[in-house]
Design a protein around this motif. Sequence first.
Motif, PDB file in Angstrom:
ATOM      1  N   TYR A 172       0.566  -1.322   0.064  1.00 54.77           N
ATOM      2  CA  TYR A 172       0.483   0.270  -0.088  1.00 54.77           C
ATOM      3  C   TYR A 172       0.681   1.578   0.058  1.00 54.77           C
ATOM      4  CZ  TYR A 172      -3.247   3.375   1.518  1.00 54.77           C
ATOM      5  OH  TYR A 172      -3.887   5.153   1.607  1.00 54.77           O
ATOM      6  N   PHE A 173       1.838   1.203   0.892  1.00 52.28           N
ATOM      7  CA  PHE A 173       2.570   1.988   0.643  1.00 52.28           C
ATOM      8  C   PHE A 173       3.054   2.588  -0.562  1.00 52.28           C
ATOM      9  CE2 PHE A 173       1.992   1.822   5.380  1.00 52.28           C
ATOM     10  CZ  PHE A 173       1.374   2.921   5.886  1.00 52.28           C
ATOM     11  N   TYR A 187       3.101   1.769  -3.408  1.00 56.75           N
ATOM     12  CA  TYR A 187       1.046   2.671  -4.036  1.00 56.75           C
ATOM     13  C   TYR A 187       1.296   3.824  -4.398  1.00 56.75           C
ATOM     14  CZ  TYR A 187      -3.322   2.886  -6.369  1.00 56.75           C
ATOM     15  OH  TYR A 187      -4.020   4.168  -6.973  1.00 56.75           O
ATOM     16  N   VAL A 188       1.129   4.055  -2.873  1.00 56.68           N
ATOM     17  CA  VAL A 188       1.055   5.382  -2.716  1.00 56.68           C
ATOM     18  C   VAL A 188       1.822   6.510  -2.907  1.00 56.68           C
ATOM     19  CG1 VAL A 188       0.580   6.906  -0.626  1.00 56.68           C
ATOM     20  CG2 VAL A 188      -1.351   4.965  -0.858  1.00 56.68           C
ATOM     21  N   THR A 189       2.962   5.824  -2.578  1.00 55.10           N
ATOM     22  CA  THR A 189       4.064   7.228  -3.088  1.00 55.10           C
ATOM     23  C   THR A 189       4.817   6.505  -3.860  1.00 55.10           C
ATOM     24  OG1 THR A 189       5.765   5.514  -2.016  1.00 55.10           O
ATOM     25  CG2 THR A 189       5.117   7.188  -0.201  1.00 55.10           C
ATOM     26  N   THR A 225       2.752   6.406  -6.859  1.00 54.82           N
ATOM     27  CA  THR A 225       1.957   6.127  -8.185  1.00 54.82           C
ATOM     28  C   THR A 225       0.805   7.747  -8.584  1.00 54.82           C
ATOM     29  OG1 THR A 225       1.293   3.888  -7.772  1.00 54.82           O
ATOM     30  CG2 THR A 225      -0.885   5.629  -8.766  1.00 54.82           C
ATOM     31  N   VAL A 251      -1.790   9.845  -6.485  1.00 54.82           N
ATOM     32  CA  VAL A 251      -2.245   9.537  -5.689  1.00 54.82           C
ATOM     33  C   VAL A 251      -2.012  10.174  -4.564  1.00 54.82           C
ATOM     34  CG1 VAL A 251      -2.613   7.619  -3.840  1.00 54.82           C
ATOM     35  CG2 VAL A 251      -2.641   7.066  -6.514  1.00 54.82           C
ATOM     36  N   TYR A 252      -2.037  10.245  -3.487  1.00 49.23           N
ATOM     37  CA  TYR A 252      -1.832  10.976  -2.207  1.00 49.23           C
ATOM     38  C   TYR A 252      -2.675  10.905  -1.306  1.00 49.23           C
ATOM     39  CZ  TYR A 252      -2.293  14.237  -6.002  1.00 49.23           C
ATOM     40  OH  TYR A 252      -1.858  14.996  -7.807  1.00 49.23           O
ATOM     41  N   PHE A 253      -1.819  10.968  -0.466  1.00 50.31           N
ATOM     42  CA  PHE A 253      -2.355   9.807   1.514  1.00 50.31           C
ATOM     43  C   PHE A 253      -1.540  11.311   2.485  1.00 50.31           C
ATOM     44  CE2 PHE A 253      -1.140   7.996   4.885  1.00 50.31           C
ATOM     45  CZ  PHE A 253      -1.946   7.534   5.591  1.00 50.31           C
ATOM     46  N   HIS A 275      -6.891   9.374   1.647  1.00 48.56           N
ATOM     47  CA  HIS A 275      -6.096   9.217   1.190  1.00 48.56           C
ATOM     48  C   HIS A 275      -7.194   9.389  -0.399  1.00 48.56           C
ATOM     49  CE1 HIS A 275      -5.126   5.349  -1.178  1.00 48.56           C
ATOM     50  NE2 HIS A 275      -5.484   6.616  -2.761  1.00 48.56           N
ATOM     51  N   GLU A 281      -7.153   9.852  -4.541  1.00 48.47           N
ATOM     52  CA  GLU A 281      -6.344   9.331  -5.527  1.00 48.47           C
ATOM     53  C   GLU A 281      -7.963  10.547  -6.852  1.00 48.47           C
ATOM     54  OE1 GLU A 281      -6.622   5.428  -6.567  1.00 48.47           O
ATOM     55  OE2 GLU A 281      -6.278   4.908  -4.244  1.00 48.47           O
TER      56      GLU A 281
END
Length: 115
Positions: A9-10, A12-14, A16, A19-21, A35, A37
């Motif tokens: 997951y992390f 993917y988030v960092t 992609t 995509v923002y977290f 989260h 997208e």
Amino acid sequence: RFLSIGDNYFHYVTNTKNVYFYKIYKDNTLIGSIHLEKNDNLLYMDILIFPEFQHKGFGTRIIEDVKKDVFDLGYEKIKVSIDEKNLASIKLFENAGFSFVSKEDELINYIYKKQ
């Protein structure tokens, strides 16, 4: 009830695009996360507020900030998917102007259209 989030997951988030977290803090205390997208003009959103900070207006504030596009993501609609048993989240998003659009298995989908 919390879900376990793995390294995938992390990654993917960092790694992609669009995509923002974000971690959410009150003063110096972590109270939750968001989260986001972006896919064309549609923004997918998930919010997590830790139980001890729920029902204190933080979720409403976060939704309002996203609706005002404070993250400058330039979208026309926001979509959320909520577990049908999560009545508090359903009420939160309905009160924030989100409209029911569909149900898939146990998930209820809501959309907010920018004014």
